[in-house]
Scaffold this active site. Structure first.
Site, PDB file in Angstrom:
ATOM      1  N   TRP A  52      -2.684  -2.891  -1.608  1.00 45.63           N
ATOM      2  CA  TRP A  52      -2.047  -4.434  -1.703  1.00 45.63           C
ATOM      3  C   TRP A  52      -2.988  -4.947  -0.500  1.00 45.63           C
ATOM      4  O   TRP A  52      -2.965  -4.462   0.341  1.00 45.63           O
ATOM      5  CB  TRP A  52      -0.829  -4.554  -1.259  1.00 45.63           C
ATOM      6  CG  TRP A  52      -0.333  -6.095  -1.616  1.00 45.63           C
ATOM      7  CD1 TRP A  52       0.055  -6.367  -3.056  1.00 45.63           C
ATOM      8  CD2 TRP A  52      -0.095  -6.901  -0.923  1.00 45.63           C
ATOM      9  NE1 TRP A  52       0.201  -7.854  -2.883  1.00 45.63           N
ATOM     10  CE2 TRP A  52       0.169  -8.275  -1.547  1.00 45.63           C
ATOM     11  CE3 TRP A  52      -0.384  -7.124   0.519  1.00 45.63           C
ATOM     12  CZ2 TRP A  52       0.225  -9.653  -0.918  1.00 45.63           C
ATOM     13  CZ3 TRP A  52      -0.131  -8.375   1.074  1.00 45.63           C
ATOM     14  CH2 TRP A  52       0.247  -9.493   0.355  1.00 45.63           C
ATOM     15  N   HIS A  58      16.957 -37.494  -6.015  1.00 53.46           N
ATOM     16  CA  HIS A  58      16.370 -37.808  -4.727  1.00 53.46           C
ATOM     17  C   HIS A  58      14.846 -37.579  -4.751  1.00 53.46           C
ATOM     18  O   HIS A  58      14.487 -37.521  -3.556  1.00 53.46           O
ATOM     19  CB  HIS A  58      17.221 -37.182  -3.529  1.00 53.46           C
ATOM     20  CG  HIS A  58      18.570 -37.612  -3.265  1.00 53.46           C
ATOM     21  ND1 HIS A  58      19.077 -38.781  -3.082  1.00 53.46           N
ATOM     22  CD2 HIS A  58      19.594 -37.080  -3.841  1.00 53.46           C
ATOM     23  CE1 HIS A  58      20.302 -38.945  -3.080  1.00 53.46           C
ATOM     24  NE2 HIS A  58      20.824 -37.608  -3.575  1.00 53.46           N
ATOM     25  N   GLU A 113      17.478 -17.906  -7.124  1.00 48.98           N
ATOM     26  CA  GLU A 113      17.193 -16.456  -7.785  1.00 48.98           C
ATOM     27  C   GLU A 113      16.631 -16.865  -9.081  1.00 48.98           C
ATOM     28  O   GLU A 113      15.489 -16.029  -9.205  1.00 48.98           O
ATOM     29  CB  GLU A 113      18.224 -15.642  -7.531  1.00 48.98           C
ATOM     30  CG  GLU A 113      17.972 -14.158  -8.089  1.00 48.98           C
ATOM     31  CD  GLU A 113      16.783 -13.505  -7.130  1.00 48.98           C
ATOM     32  OE1 GLU A 113      16.317 -14.076  -6.051  1.00 48.98           O
ATOM     33  OE2 GLU A 113      16.436 -12.432  -7.497  1.00 48.98           O
ATOM     34  N   ARG A 126       4.020  -0.532  -4.757  1.00 44.89           N
ATOM     35  CA  ARG A 126       3.470  -1.112  -3.373  1.00 44.89           C
ATOM     36  C   ARG A 126       2.149  -1.786  -3.473  1.00 44.89           C
ATOM     37  O   ARG A 126       1.752  -2.184  -2.311  1.00 44.89           O
ATOM     38  CB  ARG A 126       3.547  -0.041  -2.338  1.00 44.89           C
ATOM     39  CG  ARG A 126       4.723   0.813  -2.247  1.00 44.89           C
ATOM     40  CD  ARG A 126       4.637   2.074  -1.587  1.00 44.89           C
ATOM     41  NE  ARG A 126       4.586   1.768  -0.055  1.00 44.89           N
ATOM     42  CZ  ARG A 126       5.690   1.439   0.733  1.00 44.89           C
ATOM     43  NH1 ARG A 126       7.033   1.709   0.315  1.00 44.89           N
ATOM     44  NH2 ARG A 126       5.510   1.367   2.146  1.00 44.89           N
ATOM     45  N   LYS A 156      12.436 -15.542  -9.864  1.00 46.75           N
ATOM     46  CA  LYS A 156      12.269 -14.420 -10.815  1.00 46.75           C
ATOM     47  C   LYS A 156      11.056 -14.857 -11.878  1.00 46.75           C
ATOM     48  O   LYS A 156      10.174 -14.347 -12.075  1.00 46.75           O
ATOM     49  CB  LYS A 156      13.394 -13.997 -11.568  1.00 46.75           C
ATOM     50  CG  LYS A 156      14.323 -13.001 -10.968  1.00 46.75           C
ATOM     51  CD  LYS A 156      13.931 -11.788 -10.720  1.00 46.75           C
ATOM     52  CE  LYS A 156      13.476 -11.677  -9.386  1.00 46.75           C
ATOM     53  NZ  LYS A 156      14.405 -11.081  -8.219  1.00 46.75           N
ATOM     54  N   ASN A 166      -1.634   2.328   5.393  1.00 44.73           N
ATOM     55  CA  ASN A 166      -0.652   1.473   4.970  1.00 44.73           C
ATOM     56  C   ASN A 166      -0.347   0.377   6.080  1.00 44.73           C
ATOM     57  O   ASN A 166       0.280   1.423   7.142  1.00 44.73           O
ATOM     58  CB  ASN A 166       0.457   2.247   4.218  1.00 44.73           C
ATOM     59  CG  ASN A 166       1.725   1.047   4.362  1.00 44.73           C
ATOM     60  OD1 ASN A 166       2.773   1.657   4.234  1.00 44.73           O
ATOM     61  ND2 ASN A 166       1.776   0.000   4.101  1.00 44.73           N
ATOM     62  N   GLY A 167      -0.472  -0.729   6.225  1.00 38.27           N
ATOM     63  CA  GLY A 167       0.089  -1.582   7.552  1.00 38.27           C
ATOM     64  C   GLY A 167      -1.284  -2.341   7.795  1.00 38.27           C
ATOM     65  O   GLY A 167      -2.108  -2.618   6.895  1.00 38.27           O
ATOM     66  N   LYS A 218       6.007  -4.575  -3.976  1.00 39.25           N
ATOM     67  CA  LYS A 218       7.223  -4.420  -3.468  1.00 39.25           C
ATOM     68  C   LYS A 218       7.285  -4.019  -2.090  1.00 39.25           C
ATOM     69  O   LYS A 218       6.201  -3.412  -1.887  1.00 39.25           O
ATOM     70  CB  LYS A 218       7.912  -3.502  -4.413  1.00 39.25           C
ATOM     71  CG  LYS A 218       9.485  -3.700  -4.628  1.00 39.25           C
ATOM     72  CD  LYS A 218      10.184  -2.889  -5.680  1.00 39.25           C
ATOM     73  CE  LYS A 218      11.668  -2.936  -5.649  1.00 39.25           C
ATOM     74  NZ  LYS A 218      11.968  -4.043  -6.274  1.00 39.25           N
ATOM     75  N   GLU A 278       7.646 -15.204 -10.344  1.00 38.50           N
ATOM     76  CA  GLU A 278       6.889 -14.239  -9.768  1.00 38.50           C
ATOM     77  C   GLU A 278       6.600 -13.175 -11.011  1.00 38.50           C
ATOM     78  O   GLU A 278       5.259 -12.921 -11.043  1.00 38.50           O
ATOM     79  CB  GLU A 278       7.683 -13.555  -8.772  1.00 38.50           C
ATOM     80  CG  GLU A 278       8.893 -12.671  -9.395  1.00 38.50           C
ATOM     81  CD  GLU A 278       9.305 -11.894  -8.241  1.00 38.50           C
ATOM     82  OE1 GLU A 278      10.751 -11.727  -7.997  1.00 38.50           O
ATOM     83  OE2 GLU A 278       8.771 -11.084  -7.391  1.00 38.50           O
ATOM     84  N   CYS A 327       0.703  -1.046  -0.041  1.00 35.46           N
ATOM     85  CA  CYS A 327      -0.052  -0.008  -0.049  1.00 35.46           C
ATOM     86  C   CYS A 327       0.885   1.200   0.099  1.00 35.46           C
ATOM     87  O   CYS A 327       1.962   1.218   0.582  1.00 35.46           O
ATOM     88  CB  CYS A 327      -0.949   0.213   1.234  1.00 35.46           C
ATOM     89  SG  CYS A 327      -2.137  -1.336   1.464  1.00 35.46           S
TER      90      CYS A 327
HETATM   91  C1  F6R Z   1      11.585 -10.693  -5.493  1.00 36.34           C
HETATM   92  C2  F6R Z   1      11.474  -9.658  -4.774  1.00 36.34           C
HETATM   93  C3  F6R Z   1      11.175 -10.029  -3.267  1.00 36.34           C
HETATM   94  C4  F6R Z   1      11.967  -9.534  -2.379  1.00 36.34           C
HETATM   95  C5  F6R Z   1      11.767  -9.665  -0.916  1.00 36.34           C
HETATM   96  C6  F6R Z   1      12.283  -8.669   0.385  1.00 36.34           C
HETATM   97  O1  F6R Z   1      11.814 -10.300  -6.739  1.00 36.34           O
HETATM   98  O2  F6R Z   1      11.569  -8.507  -5.051  1.00 36.34           O
HETATM   99  O3  F6R Z   1      11.377 -11.451  -2.914  1.00 36.34           O
HETATM  100  O4  F6R Z   1      13.215  -9.553  -2.343  1.00 36.34           O
HETATM  101  O5  F6R Z   1      10.167  -9.169  -0.685  1.00 36.34           O
HETATM  102  O6  F6R Z   1      12.239  -7.200   0.154  1.00 36.34           O
HETATM  103  P1  F6R Z   1      13.314  -6.347   0.572  1.00 36.34           P
HETATM  104  O7  F6R Z   1      14.745  -6.682  -0.181  1.00 36.34           O
HETATM  105  O8  F6R Z   1      12.886  -5.038   0.351  1.00 36.34           O
HETATM  106  O9  F6R Z   1      13.482  -6.642   2.141  1.00 36.34           O
END
Ligand code: F6R
Length: 593
Positions: free
Chosen positions: A72, A489, A466, A27, A470, A96-97, A588, A473, A2
């Site tokens: 969000w 396994h 990683e 956000r 990617k 937000n929260g 994010k 997501e 948010c």
């Molecule tokens: C994946 C991604 C998330 C963040 C995670 C932590 O592409 O962006 O997995 O890495 O939410 O976020 P931060 O780094 O802001 O603590």
């Protein structure tokens, strides 16, 4: 999660708030809404969906004071009914929260005759404003905030107070900005770039009354002063330019991120006070979520190899409720792009409370997490707008490698060669980035794969995890990252003719071993995409496609090998018609638990 924005000044508020919301869309983008106060009349617009859902309505919202929200969803489905601003009597609020005591509050408010029109926890805040309203907004705000547990950044308008926005924060970020035409509020600084000359980061527990020409900040004890800083962030750096998406633009900024992180570390990170700690260290915990956890995994390997200190990468949400062994001979390193991730903050707090030295590797130096740290190690990636982390991951790896070398040097090891090696990565990344069309072709070919398995050993396994994250997501293809030797396994049962296996192979001594795993999945029909600097493997039978990495060392290779992995996810998402910048269900900066 948010984003909230506010403006009070001499301009029309709605376009100012709308512009800020567009910048905060990373956000969350489940719903959007604005409230504008015109004299003593509140106009509210709310819509399901992304910020531009309200674009047409902005022109009709008259008034020079307003608030807005991009959501969000946590409590209540993504819908217009649950969109903010939420109203009660004379008040409109954005939040937000998460209000963790909202059930008890809701029962109490309903018993007092308040009728709820949404399924959100946030609506309790609007009704609390109405409940405690005695005509003095400052006192009302204090009374409301006292009732709220536990995470909130809020902004509120009141029809009886036509010139002021009431705001408060606890465990969710909130920034006040001073511009030429008035004051702004926002969840983060990029939302205000280009509009304000200065920014003031509110601290936990702060409340504020924001007017067109002044802002009053106070906490439970009375008025407080907070440092006003010049806002140097340029709005142009937040544009995506000729790039089709922010994610692509941000991937291309990786070489500069590495260079800037290295030079900032050399010039600004003061390690001298920690040298005695480095010498006595018995253990290092690297804590993060998602991508940040993955950089911790690669960081652990570098620390153990270079400094010979046992290290453990920890998922913050597990760590905070676990029973980690802490103490003053342990170093905790919290890793976070945003510095606002709720689980990582809680884990960092646990370290602090136990007296464990705490470093924070973050891209946001004024973040809540940074304020807890004994030492902040910045990643200089610049603003990252796409939800999927790219350049910030490379920045985190760089910072962790630099720390590993510094700890090694303090313990008497020769880390010079490692530092020199790291300096070569920006150029290598540039070379890899100049050939992204090769990955685009691979993505086109395999965009309909049923599942994708990323394989690697050691540092390549860290990179594999990683790459898999990617792809999941933004391309929405089921995928896993596995240590190459572990596949047989169990997970190999998933492999068939519709599977793609991405093998990462940057360590010469392990190449043949990893290739055995490639042969095993190939024999079961999988298609193979190999990522390696070793040319001879590109020509091996069974390899469908290969991205040849520039020659590189073994320890820091994830900085480089992640580039084709990020690109694979990006181009696959685009080929499948997804928006790679705003993947479904995600946001994010995960500021809720
Ligand atoms: C994946 C991604 C998330 C963040 C995670 C932590 O592409 O962006 O997995 O890495 O939410 O976020 P931060 O780094 O802001 O603590």
């Amino acid at each position: 999660m948010c984003g909230i924005v506010g403006y009070v000044g001499t301009r029309q508020a709605a376009p100012e708030v709308y512009r800020g919301l567009l910048r905060l869309e990373y956000r969350g983008y489940d719903s959007v809404g604005l409230a504008v106060l015109n004299g003593s009349s509140l106009g509210v617009v709310r819509k399901k969906g992304k910020v531009d859902a309200v674009r047409e309505e902005i022109g009709g919202m008259i008034g020079t004071i307003g608030i807005g929200h991009t959501r969000w969803a946590t409590h209540g489905a993504p819908s217009e009914r649950n969109a903010h601003p939420l109203r009660s009597g004379k008040f409109a609020i954005v939040h937000n929260g998460i209000i963790e005591n909202y059930r008890a509050l809701r029962e109490e408010l309903e018993a007092n005759g308040f009728v709820f029109s949404s399924d959100t926890d946030s609506e309790t805040i609007a009704h609390l404003f109405a409940l405690y309203d005695r005509g003095d907004l400052r006192e009302t705000l204090r009374a409301v905030v006292r009732r709220l547990e536990v995470s909130f950044a809020i902004a509120a308008l009141c029809e009886g107070a036509p010139n002021v926005i009431a705001a408060a924060r606890r465990n969710s970020p909130l920034i006040v900005g001073r511009g030429e035409t008035g004051y702004y509020l926002a969840s983060d600084i990029p939302a205000l770039a280009g509009c304000v000359q200065t920014v003031t980061v509110l601290k936990n527990g702060d409340m504020a009354l924001v007017c067109a020409d002044r802002v009053q900040i106070f906490d439970d004890r009375g008025e407080v002063r907070r440092q006003e800083q010049v806002c140097s962030l340029r709005a142009e750096t937040l544009e995506r330019g000729d790039n089709a998406h922010f994610m692509l633009k941000e991937m291309k900024e990786t070489p500069q991120t590495i260079r800037n992180t290295i030079s900032n570390f050399a010039e600004r990170v003061r390690l001298e006070p920690f040298l005695p700690l480095f010498r006595k260290l018995k253990k290092i915990h690297l804590i993060g979520c998602g991508t940040a956890y993955h950089s911790g995994l690669a960081g652990k390997l570098a620390i153990e190899r270079l400094a010979r200190v046992p290290a453990e990468a920890c998922i913050a949400s597990e760590y905070r409720y676990g029973d980690p062994i802490l103490g003053d001979d342990t170093l905790a390193i919290a890793v976070s792009q945003s510095g606002e991730t709720a689980d990582t903050i809680a884990a960092a707090q646990l370290d602090r409370e136990s007296g464990t030295p705490l470093f924070v590797v973050t891209n946001v130096a004024h973040s809540s997490m940074a304020s807890l740290a004994d030492l902040v190690v910045p990643t200089i990636a610049g603003a990252e707008t796409a939800v999927a982390a790219t350049k910030s991951y490379n920045g985190q790896l760089t910072a962790l490698y630099l720390l590993a070398a510094a700890i090694a040097a303090a313990r008497g090891a020769d880390a010079k060669r490692a530092e020199e090696e790291l300096n070569r990565y920006p150029e290598r990344c540039e070379e890899a980035l100049s050939r992204l069309e090769e990955v685009e072709r691979v993505a086109q070919k395999f965009k309909d794969a049923k599942n994708v398995c990323f394989l690697g050993r050691g540092v390549d396994h860290a990179a594999a995890l990683e790459g898999s994250l990617k792809l999941k997501e933004i391309a929405y293809i089921p995928s896993e990252g596995y240590p190459a030797g572990e596949l047989k396994h169990g997970p190999i049962a998933l492999i068939d003719g519709r599977s793609l296996v991405v093998a990462i192979m940057t360590q010469r001594r392990l190449a043949e071993k990893t290739f055995n795993a490639v042969a095993e999945v190939r024999a079961r029909g999988a298609k193979i995409f190999l990522i390696t600097p070793f040319e001879e493997y590109a020509r091996r039978e069974g390899v469908d496609d290969c991205f040849l990495l520039p020659k590189c060392g073994e320890l820091f290779s994830p900085v480089l090998s992640v580039i084709p992995l990020q690109a694979l996810a990006y181009y696959t998402a685009v080929a499948r018609g997804n928006d790679p910048d705003r993947p479904r269900n995600l946001a994010k900066s995960v500021t809720v638990e």
